[in-house]
Design a protein around this motif. Structure first.
Motif, PDB file in Angstrom:
ATOM      1  N   ASP A 287       0.826  -1.568  -0.321  1.00  0.00           N
ATOM      2  CA  ASP A 287       0.093  -0.023  -0.291  1.00  0.00           C
ATOM      3  C   ASP A 287       1.095   1.001  -0.071  1.00  0.00           C
ATOM      4  O   ASP A 287       0.817   2.254  -0.778  1.00  0.00           O
ATOM      5  CB  ASP A 287      -0.957   0.264   1.071  1.00  0.00           C
TER       6      ASP A 287
ATOM      7  N   ILE B   9       1.000   4.617  -3.068  1.00  0.00           N
ATOM      8  CA  ILE B   9       0.991   5.786  -2.635  1.00  0.00           C
ATOM      9  C   ILE B   9       1.705   6.651  -3.083  1.00  0.00           C
ATOM     10  O   ILE B   9       1.584   7.671  -3.192  1.00  0.00           O
ATOM     11  CB  ILE B   9       0.653   6.130  -0.820  1.00  0.00           C
TER      12      ILE B   9
ATOM     13  N   LEU C  74       1.970   9.508  -5.184  1.00  0.00           N
ATOM     14  CA  LEU C  74       2.065  11.151  -4.763  1.00  0.00           C
ATOM     15  C   LEU C  74       2.944  12.015  -5.623  1.00  0.00           C
ATOM     16  O   LEU C  74       2.996  12.923  -6.177  1.00  0.00           O
ATOM     17  CB  LEU C  74       2.771  11.361  -3.115  1.00  0.00           C
TER      18      LEU C  74
ATOM     19  N   TYR D 248       0.908  13.004  -8.116  1.00  0.00           N
ATOM     20  CA  TYR D 248       0.445  13.868  -7.759  1.00  0.00           C
ATOM     21  C   TYR D 248       1.766  16.063  -8.136  1.00  0.00           C
ATOM     22  O   TYR D 248       0.983  16.624  -8.215  1.00  0.00           O
ATOM     23  CB  TYR D 248       0.098  13.867  -6.465  1.00  0.00           C
TER      24      TYR D 248
ATOM     25  N   LEU E 101      -3.963  13.500   3.251  1.00  0.00           N
ATOM     26  CA  LEU E 101      -4.562  12.381   2.934  1.00  0.00           C
ATOM     27  C   LEU E 101      -4.361  11.340   4.037  1.00  0.00           C
ATOM     28  O   LEU E 101      -4.481  10.910   4.936  1.00  0.00           O
ATOM     29  CB  LEU E 101      -2.321  11.541   2.658  1.00  0.00           C
TER      30      LEU E 101
ATOM     31  N   CYS F 231      -6.731   8.188   4.634  1.00  0.00           N
ATOM     32  CA  CYS F 231      -7.552   6.517   4.387  1.00  0.00           C
ATOM     33  C   CYS F 231      -8.863   6.605   3.670  1.00  0.00           C
ATOM     34  O   CYS F 231     -10.276   6.708   4.303  1.00  0.00           O
ATOM     35  CB  CYS F 231      -7.438   5.332   5.115  1.00  0.00           C
TER      36      CYS F 231
ATOM     37  N   PHE G 224      -8.992   9.384  -4.265  1.00  0.00           N
ATOM     38  CA  PHE G 224      -8.267  10.473  -4.801  1.00  0.00           C
ATOM     39  C   PHE G 224      -7.897  10.559  -6.245  1.00  0.00           C
ATOM     40  O   PHE G 224      -6.349  10.058  -7.150  1.00  0.00           O
ATOM     41  CB  PHE G 224      -6.838   9.445  -4.082  1.00  0.00           C
TER      42      PHE G 224
ATOM     43  N   LEU H  16      -5.810   8.170  -8.097  1.00  0.00           N
ATOM     44  CA  LEU H  16      -6.314   6.159  -7.341  1.00  0.00           C
ATOM     45  C   LEU H  16      -6.990   6.612  -7.048  1.00  0.00           C
ATOM     46  O   LEU H  16      -8.001   7.443  -6.373  1.00  0.00           O
ATOM     47  CB  LEU H  16      -5.111   6.105  -6.302  1.00  0.00           C
TER      48      LEU H  16
ATOM     49  N   ILE I 149      -7.586   6.021  -1.467  1.00  0.00           N
ATOM     50  CA  ILE I 149      -6.528   5.627  -0.826  1.00  0.00           C
ATOM     51  C   ILE I 149      -6.504   4.553   0.215  1.00  0.00           C
ATOM     52  O   ILE I 149      -7.878   4.744   1.133  1.00  0.00           O
ATOM     53  CB  ILE I 149      -6.160   7.338   0.481  1.00  0.00           C
TER      54      ILE I 149
ATOM     55  N   CYS J 104      -6.478   1.533   3.510  1.00  0.00           N
ATOM     56  CA  CYS J 104      -6.581   1.557   4.611  1.00  0.00           C
ATOM     57  C   CYS J 104      -5.788   0.860   5.146  1.00  0.00           C
ATOM     58  O   CYS J 104      -5.112  -0.648   4.725  1.00  0.00           O
ATOM     59  CB  CYS J 104      -7.986   1.592   5.121  1.00  0.00           C
TER      60      CYS J 104
ATOM     61  N   TYR K 287      -1.919   4.281   8.232  1.00  0.00           N
ATOM     62  CA  TYR K 287      -1.385   4.657   7.692  1.00  0.00           C
ATOM     63  C   TYR K 287      -1.295   6.596   8.425  1.00  0.00           C
ATOM     64  O   TYR K 287      -2.521   6.958   8.169  1.00  0.00           O
ATOM     65  CB  TYR K 287      -1.655   4.591   6.090  1.00  0.00           C
TER      66      TYR K 287
ATOM     67  N   TYR L  61      -0.043  10.183   7.785  1.00  0.00           N
ATOM     68  CA  TYR L  61       0.363  11.168   7.262  1.00  0.00           C
ATOM     69  C   TYR L  61       1.532  12.114   7.577  1.00  0.00           C
ATOM     70  O   TYR L  61       0.550  13.135   8.192  1.00  0.00           O
ATOM     71  CB  TYR L  61      -0.284  11.454   5.317  1.00  0.00           C
TER      72      TYR L  61
END
Length: 238
Positions: A46, A50, A54, A57, A68, A70, A74, A78, A81, A83, A93, A95
């Motif tokens: 995961d 991500i 990113l 992005y 960000l 979960c 996105f 994606l 996001i 989890c 997670y 951020y």
């Protein structure tokens, strides 16, 4: 000539039953370990996923996202996001970024692997924990960040179940136990694979129950469904 007795003696029967019990316990432990490692593999996958989106992005917007969460859309990078497989206040997670920057130039994402003997933990500098309250032991980041430690401007705040709210600077967050549970004099917030019943639901508990230093020293289980015993009020953690 007397009749021969081909049956088991009581001692032989006890030895066989004990051996079967030990083998069954070994099978359950091995299965549980594989499930644990499977969740850890998903966590690593995961975070790698991500990381890649990113960078896309960043290339399109010149900054990393301000938040960000979960389970949040996105698109077009994606669908959502991902989890954490468990996704609660200890397994999530997280951020992190420089709260002083309006345009985020770097980020970190922390998570907690359940198998704490994974060699990757020491490799990424989290042998003694990292992230908020040292609750995490694995992390990834933007290419321009190489410090697991808290850096200038980085805000660490409590994050529950992977949901990110607007950060408000606070003192270092302290993990909380489930309602009604009184911690020991030296609380252990590590995960050792035990589960307990809370208001009829089977949940992860913290601490090493084998030495009595855990949330549920009275009744605890090694199965993530608590052996379907949570319907009995006598099995509640207390």
């Amino acid at each position: 000539m007397g009749r021969k007795n081909f049956g088991f003696t009581m001692i032989e029967a006890l030895v066989i039953v004990t051996a079967i019990g030990i083998l069954a316990a070994m099978v359950v432990f091995a299965a549980k370990m594989q499930i644990t490692k499977g969740r850890d593999a998903r966590r690593k996958s995961d975070l790698e996923k991500i990381q890649k989106v990113l960078e896309d992005y960043m290339n399109d917007n010149g900054c990393y996202p301000d938040s960000l969460s979960c389970g949040v859309d996105f698109k077009p990078y994606l669908s959502v996001i991902p989890c954490d497989p468990i996704n609660n206040s200890y397994f999530n997670y997280f951020y992190s970024y420089d709260g002083n920057e309006s345009c985020k130039s770097w980020y970190k994402i922390y998570t907690k692997l359940e198998y704490n003997k994974d060699p990757i933990i020491e490799k990424v500098g989290c042998k003694d924990g990292c992230g908020p309250s040292d609750n995490y032991n694995y992390w990834v980041s933007s290419p321009n960040m190489n410090k697991a430690e808290q850096t200038a401007g980085e805000l660490w705040w409590p994050e529950i179940g992977g949901a990110v709210s607007t950060p408000t600077p606070t003192s270092t967050p302290i993990p909380t136990l489930s309602p009604g549970i009184t911690p020991t004099s030296t609380p252990d917030y590590n995960y050792y694979g035990y589960y307990g019943c809370f208001q009829g639901l089977c949940k992860v508990i913290w601490g090493d129950c084998s030495v009595g230093n855990c949330q549920c020293p009275n009744v605890n289980y090694l199965l993530d469904d608590c052996g379907d015993q949570c319907g009995n009020p006598d099995n509640e953690c207390r």
